[in-house]
Design a protein around this motif. Structure first.
Motif, PDB file in Angstrom:
ATOM      1  N   ASN A  90      14.525   3.738  20.338  1.00 23.71           N
ATOM      2  CA  ASN A  90      14.452   2.112  20.104  1.00 23.71           C
ATOM      3  C   ASN A  90      14.797   0.859  20.118  1.00 23.71           C
ATOM      4  OD1 ASN A  90      12.693   3.519  18.147  1.00 23.71           O
ATOM      5  ND2 ASN A  90      13.822   3.823  16.073  1.00 23.71           N
ATOM      6  N   ILE A  91      13.644  -0.102  19.661  1.00 24.19           N
ATOM      7  CA  ILE A  91      14.096  -1.427  20.987  1.00 24.19           C
ATOM      8  C   ILE A  91      14.474  -2.625  20.231  1.00 24.19           C
ATOM      9  CG2 ILE A  91      14.029  -3.342  22.872  1.00 24.19           C
ATOM     10  CD1 ILE A  91      13.886  -0.627  24.930  1.00 24.19           C
ATOM     11  N   ASP A  92      14.640  -3.556  19.754  1.00 23.38           N
ATOM     12  CA  ASP A  92      14.841  -5.110  18.669  1.00 23.38           C
ATOM     13  C   ASP A  92      13.732  -5.393  19.694  1.00 23.38           C
ATOM     14  OD1 ASP A  92      14.519  -6.915  17.385  1.00 23.38           O
ATOM     15  OD2 ASP A  92      16.982  -6.557  16.749  1.00 23.38           O
ATOM     16  N   GLN A 120      16.179  -8.884  20.194  1.00 26.12           N
ATOM     17  CA  GLN A 120      17.611  -8.580  20.617  1.00 26.12           C
ATOM     18  C   GLN A 120      17.526  -8.796  22.417  1.00 26.12           C
ATOM     19  OE1 GLN A 120      20.378  -7.255  19.913  1.00 26.12           O
ATOM     20  NE2 GLN A 120      21.589  -7.780  21.324  1.00 26.12           N
ATOM     21  N   GLU A 121      18.452 -10.072  22.455  1.00 25.22           N
ATOM     22  CA  GLU A 121      18.711 -10.221  23.381  1.00 25.22           C
ATOM     23  C   GLU A 121      19.636  -9.498  24.841  1.00 25.22           C
ATOM     24  OE1 GLU A 121      21.119 -13.894  25.898  1.00 25.22           O
ATOM     25  OE2 GLU A 121      19.734 -14.301  24.329  1.00 25.22           O
ATOM     26  N   ILE A 122      19.072  -9.298  25.998  1.00 26.89           N
ATOM     27  CA  ILE A 122      19.530  -8.317  26.462  1.00 26.89           C
ATOM     28  C   ILE A 122      20.778  -9.235  27.773  1.00 26.89           C
ATOM     29  CG2 ILE A 122      20.104  -6.586  28.345  1.00 26.89           C
ATOM     30  CD1 ILE A 122      17.327  -5.404  27.032  1.00 26.89           C
ATOM     31  N   THR A 123      21.783  -8.941  27.602  1.00 30.02           N
ATOM     32  CA  THR A 123      22.871  -9.660  27.939  1.00 30.02           C
ATOM     33  C   THR A 123      23.255  -8.523  29.078  1.00 30.02           C
ATOM     34  OG1 THR A 123      24.680  -8.278  26.875  1.00 30.02           O
ATOM     35  CG2 THR A 123      23.885 -10.668  26.234  1.00 30.02           C
TER      36      THR A 123
END
Length: 78
Positions: A48-50, A53-56
């Motif tokens: 499950n991916i929000d 949500q920023e991927i850093t």
């Protein structure tokens, strides 16, 4: 004693050794069949991916480190 694994594609036994070029696959054919399944999205890693949500860069580095730790055959021998 040699470790034997099942080829993920055809289930034939594969001896896990440096001479087994396509391990964990028994042959180039089985390796390409599996690659085709991934490319065709027949295989997926479910998570499950929000979308908010920023991927850093730190998150990617941590995921890569964890992946390499659990999948040693992707790492070149020292």
């Amino acid at each position: 004693m040699s470790l034997k694994v099942s080829c993920p594609t055809c289930k034939n036994d594969v001896i896990w050794q440096p001479e087994s070029t396509y391990r964990p696959f028994c042959s180039k054919r089985c390796q390409l069949i599996d690659l085709g399944e991934w490319a065709d999205e027949g295989h997926k890693i479910a998570q499950n991916i929000d979308p908010n949500q920023e991927i850093t860069e730190e998150m990617l580095d941590a995921l890569e480190g964890e992946f390499l730790q659990h999948n040693k055959f992707f790492v070149e021998p020292e």
